[in-house]
Scaffold this motif. Structure first.
Motif, PDB file in Angstrom:
ATOM      1  N   UNK A 103       0.801  -1.213   0.000  1.00  0.00           N
ATOM      2  CA  UNK A 103       0.000   0.000   0.000  1.00  0.00           C
ATOM      3  C   UNK A 103       0.832   1.261   0.000  1.00  0.00           C
ATOM      4  N   UNK A 104       2.150   1.121  -0.096  1.00  0.00           N
ATOM      5  CA  UNK A 104       3.072   2.260  -0.046  1.00  0.00           C
ATOM      6  C   UNK A 104       3.350   2.747  -1.469  1.00  0.00           C
ATOM      7  N   UNK A 105       2.883   3.951  -1.778  1.00  0.00           N
ATOM      8  CA  UNK A 105       3.062   4.499  -3.122  1.00  0.00           C
ATOM      9  C   UNK A 105       4.378   5.233  -3.305  1.00  0.00           C
ATOM     10  N   UNK A 106       4.997   5.652  -2.229  1.00  0.00           N
ATOM     11  CA  UNK A 106       6.136   6.569  -2.341  1.00  0.00           C
ATOM     12  C   UNK A 106       7.237   6.043  -3.259  1.00  0.00           C
ATOM     13  N   UNK A 107       7.667   4.775  -3.129  1.00  0.00           N
ATOM     14  CA  UNK A 107       8.698   4.307  -4.051  1.00  0.00           C
ATOM     15  C   UNK A 107       8.142   3.814  -5.386  1.00  0.00           C
ATOM     16  N   UNK A 108       6.861   3.486  -5.436  1.00  0.00           N
ATOM     17  CA  UNK A 108       6.310   2.832  -6.626  1.00  0.00           C
ATOM     18  C   UNK A 108       5.959   3.813  -7.737  1.00  0.00           C
ATOM     19  N   UNK A 109       5.280   4.907  -7.404  1.00  0.00           N
ATOM     20  CA  UNK A 109       4.801   5.830  -8.434  1.00  0.00           C
ATOM     21  C   UNK A 109       5.937   6.441  -9.246  1.00  0.00           C
ATOM     22  N   UNK A 110       7.043   6.885  -8.638  1.00  0.00           N
ATOM     23  CA  UNK A 110       8.129   7.421  -9.468  1.00  0.00           C
ATOM     24  C   UNK A 110       8.670   6.421 -10.483  1.00  0.00           C
ATOM     25  N   UNK A 111       8.700   5.145 -10.116  1.00  0.00           N
ATOM     26  CA  UNK A 111       9.172   4.122 -11.056  1.00  0.00           C
ATOM     27  C   UNK A 111       8.217   4.020 -12.238  1.00  0.00           C
ATOM     28  N   UNK A 127      -6.721   7.571  -7.705  1.00  0.00           N
ATOM     29  CA  UNK A 127      -6.506   8.894  -7.130  1.00  0.00           C
ATOM     30  C   UNK A 127      -5.199   9.022  -6.347  1.00  0.00           C
ATOM     31  N   UNK A 128      -4.737   7.998  -5.627  1.00  0.00           N
ATOM     32  CA  UNK A 128      -3.462   8.167  -4.917  1.00  0.00           C
ATOM     33  C   UNK A 128      -2.270   8.429  -5.843  1.00  0.00           C
ATOM     34  N   UNK A 129      -2.433   8.130  -7.134  1.00  0.00           N
ATOM     35  CA  UNK A 129      -1.358   8.392  -8.101  1.00  0.00           C
ATOM     36  C   UNK A 129      -1.582   9.704  -8.835  1.00  0.00           C
ATOM     37  N   UNK A 130      -2.247  10.669  -8.188  1.00  0.00           N
ATOM     38  CA  UNK A 130      -2.585  11.936  -8.838  1.00  0.00           C
ATOM     39  C   UNK A 130      -1.357  12.700  -9.307  1.00  0.00           C
ATOM     40  N   UNK A 145      -5.922   6.170 -17.028  1.00  0.00           N
ATOM     41  CA  UNK A 145      -5.130   6.704 -15.928  1.00  0.00           C
ATOM     42  C   UNK A 145      -5.556   8.128 -15.583  1.00  0.00           C
ATOM     43  N   UNK A 146      -5.747   8.946 -16.605  1.00  0.00           N
ATOM     44  CA  UNK A 146      -6.112  10.342 -16.353  1.00  0.00           C
ATOM     45  C   UNK A 146      -7.480  10.461 -15.719  1.00  0.00           C
ATOM     46  N   UNK A 147      -8.393   9.591 -16.089  1.00  0.00           N
ATOM     47  CA  UNK A 147      -9.767   9.730 -15.640  1.00  0.00           C
ATOM     48  C   UNK A 147     -10.021   9.264 -14.235  1.00  0.00           C
ATOM     49  N   UNK A 148      -9.038   8.647 -13.595  1.00  0.00           N
ATOM     50  CA  UNK A 148      -9.265   8.133 -12.244  1.00  0.00           C
ATOM     51  C   UNK A 148      -8.590   8.978 -11.180  1.00  0.00           C
ATOM     52  N   UNK A 149      -8.162  10.177 -11.537  1.00  0.00           N
ATOM     53  CA  UNK A 149      -7.579  11.082 -10.546  1.00  0.00           C
ATOM     54  C   UNK A 149      -8.663  11.774  -9.739  1.00  0.00           C
ATOM     55  N   UNK A 150      -8.298  12.784  -8.980  1.00  0.00           N
ATOM     56  CA  UNK A 150      -9.289  13.466  -8.145  1.00  0.00           C
ATOM     57  C   UNK A 150     -10.379  14.092  -8.998  1.00  0.00           C
ATOM     58  N   UNK A 151     -11.592  13.958  -8.577  1.00  0.00           N
ATOM     59  CA  UNK A 151     -12.686  14.611  -9.271  1.00  0.00           C
ATOM     60  C   UNK A 151     -13.656  13.676  -9.925  1.00  0.00           C
ATOM     61  N   UNK A 152     -13.358  12.402  -9.983  1.00  0.00           N
ATOM     62  CA  UNK A 152     -14.336  11.504 -10.552  1.00  0.00           C
ATOM     63  C   UNK A 152     -13.700  10.355 -11.286  1.00  0.00           C
ATOM     64  N   UNK A 153     -14.478   9.315 -11.563  1.00  0.00           N
ATOM     65  CA  UNK A 153     -13.961   8.130 -12.228  1.00  0.00           C
ATOM     66  C   UNK A 153     -13.804   8.364 -13.707  1.00  0.00           C
ATOM     67  N   UNK A 154     -12.965   7.538 -14.322  1.00  0.00           N
ATOM     68  CA  UNK A 154     -12.755   7.614 -15.767  1.00  0.00           C
ATOM     69  C   UNK A 154     -13.220   6.358 -16.454  1.00  0.00           C
ATOM     70  N   UNK A 155     -12.580   6.019 -17.568  1.00  0.00           N
ATOM     71  CA  UNK A 155     -12.939   4.831 -18.299  1.00  0.00           C
ATOM     72  C   UNK A 155     -12.575   3.612 -17.471  1.00  0.00           C
ATOM     73  N   UNK A 156     -13.303   2.533 -17.663  1.00  0.00           N
ATOM     74  CA  UNK A 156     -13.006   1.337 -16.917  1.00  0.00           C
ATOM     75  C   UNK A 156     -11.685   0.764 -17.371  1.00  0.00           C
ATOM     76  N   UNK A 157     -10.809   0.345 -16.417  1.00  0.00           N
ATOM     77  CA  UNK A 157      -9.564  -0.285 -16.826  1.00  0.00           C
ATOM     78  C   UNK A 157      -9.825  -1.673 -17.368  1.00  0.00           C
ATOM     79  N   UNK A 158      -8.950  -2.125 -18.256  1.00  0.00           N
ATOM     80  CA  UNK A 158      -9.085  -3.454 -18.829  1.00  0.00           C
ATOM     81  C   UNK A 158      -7.947  -4.327 -18.357  1.00  0.00           C
TER      82      UNK A 158
END
Length: 260
Positions: free
Chosen positions: A130-138, A164-167, A241-254
Motif C-alpha cells: 500500500x506504499x506508493x512513495x517508491x512505486x509511483x516514481x518508477x 486517485x493516490x497516483x494523482x 489513468x487520467x480519468x481516475x484522478x481526483x474529481x471523478x472516475x474515468x474509463x473502466x480499466x481493462x
C-alpha cells in the motif's frame, strides 16, 4: 467457470496442456479444492509431468483453490528472491498484503535493468504494502511521451488502477493527451494526425463519450484530443489513468499481462 468445469479440466493435468489447466483451476477457485493434492504435487515438482514453469502457476492455483497462501508464498517468493522477478511477481501481486514478507527483493527489482520488471515490481510493491512513495516514481519514469516502448502502456495501466493516490501522474498524462494527434500501437511507432482519423462515422459518437467522461472531471480537453483518447487503444490507456484522478472516475480499466 464453476464447479461443473473441474472434472472436465482435471484430465488435462496429465497432458501437454497442464499449464493451461493449472491456470483454469486457479481461476475457478474454491471449487477446485478437490485437486489440492495434485496442485501441491505440481508446485513442489513431485508430479512426474511438472516442469520449472509449472511450479509457480501451480502454487498460485493451490492458494486460489484452498485459501492457504503458504505454498504460493514459498514458491513464488523463492523465485523473486532468486532474481527471477518476471516469474514470481505476477503471483505475489495477486496475493497482495499476505506477500509483504517478500517486499525487500521486490523493491530491489524496481531497479532492474529491464523496464518490464521495473514496472511489474513497482505495481507488486504497491499491492503488497500500500506504499506508493517508491512505486509511483518508477511507473512515471516509464511513461514515454513519444510512446516508443510497450512498458509505457503497462505503466499507464497500473497508474490508472492505483487511481486517485497516483494523482502526481496527472500533469504528465495531460501533456501526453494535449497534442492533436494520436499514436497507433507503440511497437509500430506510427503517428496519425487526428484530422485524418476523424470522419463522420461512429467515431464521432465515441469522441462525444470520451469528452463526457473526461469533462466530468472538469478537464476540458479539445475535441481532437478527446477523440484520440477513445479512437486509439494506446490513448485509451492514457484516459484510463487520467480519468481516475481526483474529481471523478474515468474509463473502466481493462486486463493486462501481469494478472494471473
Amino acid at each position: 467457470m464453476g464447479p461443473a468445469a473441474v472434472p472436465e479440466v482435471l484430465p488435462y493435468l496429465e497432458s501437454p496442456y497442464a499449464y493451461d489447466a493449472l491456470r483454469v483451476l486457479g481461476r475457478i477457485g474454491p471449487p477446485a479444492a478437490v485437486a489440492a493434492d495434485r496442485l501441491a504435487a505440481y508446485a513442489t515438482g513431485r508430479a512426474p509431468q511438472a516442469r520449472r514453469h509449472h511450479l509457480r502457476r501451480a502454487a498460485w492455483a493451490h492458494w486460489r483453490a484452498t485459501g492457504d497462501p503458504t505454498l504460493a508464498l514459498d514458491v513464488c517468493g523463492a523465485a523473486v528472491g532468486s532474481g527471477s522477478g518476471s516469474h514470481g511477481l505476477p503471483f505475489l501481486t495477486d496475493l497482495g498484503p499476505p506477500a509483504a514478507a517478500h517486499t525487500d527483493p521486490v523493491r530491489g527489482l524496481m531497479e532492474s535493468p529491464g523496464a518490464w520488471t521495473r514496472v511489474a515490481a513497482a505495481y507488486a510493491y504497491w499491492r503488497m504494502t500500500g506504499d506508493l512513495e517508491p512505486a509511483v516514481p518508477v511507473l512515471l519514469a516509464e511513461v514515454d511521451r513519444e510512446w516508443t516502448g510497450l512498458p509505457a502502456r503497462e505503466a499507464l495501466r497500473r497508474l490508472g488502477e492505483i487511481g486517485a493516490p497516483a494523482a502526481a501522474a496527472a500533469p504528465l498524462l495531460r501533456r501526453i493527451l494535449a497534442p492533436e494527434e494520436r499514436l497507433s500501437h507503440p511497437y509500430e511507432g506510427e503517428r496519425i494526425l487526428a484530422d485524418g482519423a476523424v470522419a463522420p462515422s461512429p467515431q464521432w459518437r465515441r469522441r462525444a463519450r470520451a469528452e463526457a467522461v473526461l469533462g466530468a472531471r472538469g478537464d476540458r480537453l479539445d475535441a481532437a484530443a478527446a477523440h484520440c483518447v477513445h479512437a486509439g487503444r494506446s490513448w485509451r490507456r492514457v484516459a484510463e489513468a487520467a480519468g481516475r484522478g481526483p474529481g471523478g472516475p474515468g474509463l473502466e480499466p481493462s486486463g493486462g499481462w501481469i494478472a494471473p
